[in-house]
Design an enzyme around this catalytic site. Sequence first.
Site, short mmCIF file in Angstrom:
data_model
loop_
_atom_site.label_atom_id
_atom_site.label_comp_id
_atom_site.label_asym_id
_atom_site.label_seq_id
_atom_site.Cartn_x
_atom_site.Cartn_y
_atom_site.Cartn_z
N ILE A 28 0.83 -1.20 0.00
CA ILE A 28 0.00 0.00 0.00
C ILE A 28 0.87 1.25 0.00
O ILE A 28 0.64 2.19 -0.77
CB ILE A 28 -0.93 0.00 1.22
CG1 ILE A 28 -1.91 -1.18 1.16
CG2 ILE A 28 -1.70 1.33 1.31
CD1 ILE A 28 -2.91 -1.10 0.07
N GLU A 51 15.12 -2.22 5.24
CA GLU A 51 16.13 -1.65 4.36
C GLU A 51 15.90 -2.05 2.90
O GLU A 51 15.99 -1.21 1.99
CB GLU A 51 17.51 -2.12 4.83
CG GLU A 51 18.66 -1.68 3.94
CD GLU A 51 19.95 -2.42 4.27
OE1 GLU A 51 21.02 -1.87 3.98
OE2 GLU A 51 19.87 -3.54 4.80
N ALA A 94 0.95 4.28 6.66
CA ALA A 94 0.61 2.94 6.15
C ALA A 94 1.38 1.83 6.84
O ALA A 94 1.10 0.65 6.62
CB ALA A 94 0.90 2.88 4.63
N SER A 137 -6.50 1.98 7.84
CA SER A 137 -7.13 1.04 8.77
C SER A 137 -7.63 -0.17 8.00
O SER A 137 -7.23 -0.41 6.86
CB SER A 137 -8.25 1.73 9.55
OG SER A 137 -8.69 0.90 10.62
N LYS A 140 -11.01 -5.28 9.64
CA LYS A 140 -10.82 -6.13 10.81
C LYS A 140 -10.87 -5.33 12.12
O LYS A 140 -10.90 -5.92 13.21
CB LYS A 140 -9.51 -6.90 10.69
CG LYS A 140 -9.54 -7.92 9.55
CD LYS A 140 -8.20 -8.54 9.28
CE LYS A 140 -8.30 -9.55 8.15
NZ LYS A 140 -8.76 -8.97 6.87
N ASN A 176 -9.45 -6.43 1.85
CA ASN A 176 -8.23 -6.97 1.26
C ASN A 176 -7.93 -6.31 -0.08
O ASN A 176 -8.85 -5.95 -0.83
CB ASN A 176 -8.38 -8.49 1.05
CG ASN A 176 -8.52 -9.23 2.36
OD1 ASN A 176 -8.39 -8.65 3.42
ND2 ASN A 176 -8.81 -10.51 2.29
N THR A 201 -9.54 -22.01 3.85
CA THR A 201 -9.77 -22.30 5.28
C THR A 201 -11.17 -22.80 5.56
O THR A 201 -11.36 -23.70 6.39
CB THR A 201 -9.49 -21.05 6.14
OG1 THR A 201 -10.27 -19.97 5.65
CG2 THR A 201 -8.02 -20.69 6.09
#
Length: 351
Positions: A28, A51, A94, A137, A140, A176, A201
């Site tokens: 992002i 780095e 971010a 944000s 979640k 997402n 899942t």
Amino acid sequence: EEVVTDLDAVRAILTGRRVLITGAGGSIGSEIARQVLACDPELLVLLDHDETHLHDVAGELRGDAVGQGLADIRNRRQMLRLFDEYRPTVVFHAAAHKHVPLLEAHPTEAVMTNIIGTSNVLDAARQVGVERLVAISTDKAVYPSSVMGASKRLAEQLVIARTPPEGAYCAVRFGNVLGSRGSVVPTFMRQIEAGGPVTVTDPRMTRFFMSIEEAVQLVLQASTLAEPGSGGEVFMLDMGEPVLILDLAERMIRLSGRQPGTDIEIEITGVRPGEKLAEELVALEESERPTVHPSIRGVTPTTIRVDQLETGVARLVDQANELDDDDCRSTLRALAMPAGHEPPSTTVTPF
């Protein structure tokens, strides 16, 4: 549908300004940097503690207007010094830890980065008079069922509580983003290329998705909507309809020229700690309102009393410094999920 951005409004707050981006080496943050640079800022400061990621994005975004800061938002003195050196007027925050299952096992790390780091950035911004700040944000943060979600809810609360009277600060919630590091799409691609299995899942699980480019366009647009003097605000992006993850897996297998269940198996692995079957962008107790942009809505969030928030954050600082995972988890739960703010039944394994 592709989002539409009012580029004139975005340019009005970025052109000729000094802009700093935390987490600039991430998925992002680096896209924010690309889009901000296209608006001709006076200075664009890329800040990251990694780095290699910082080196990569700085190598792509060359120019006299681009500065670099190899620093960790968890280090308060570094933040105060770096902000004092560059004197930004616009900040995009971010930097964050974001992986739900990993942070379930490392709650002190979630606290150190997502809460203490945000606290440090807000304090440094206030010290140098940052006019406009946008904190990234997540959905979640709504009815958090995980350490990650709870830490981001408290980060939102800090933005609300610590916005200076003249500042235009906000937090922007979204779901997402397709193609970000660790997201499901590149994971599925790797699994398909390896011949499977593709792991899902739970067959009922849904998520909101948006491309990185579109999400960042709307984040920049949301930054123009925050009003000076209105206190910290919360916006949420219109993510469209939630996507069934099982359908996404099957579609990606077919797009690769193979058949699910025949050429590539799909394995159901079970919901991981802290995960929900479905995410929400706004809580039932929160009100929402339209803005001038059809893809962005304002949220009037439920707030934690400032004295309770600051006392709780101070307690979390002590617990994180002591590497006390159990106490950090308990304090996060008590602060972020007070009585009457329990998650709905879509939550499978609350933290």
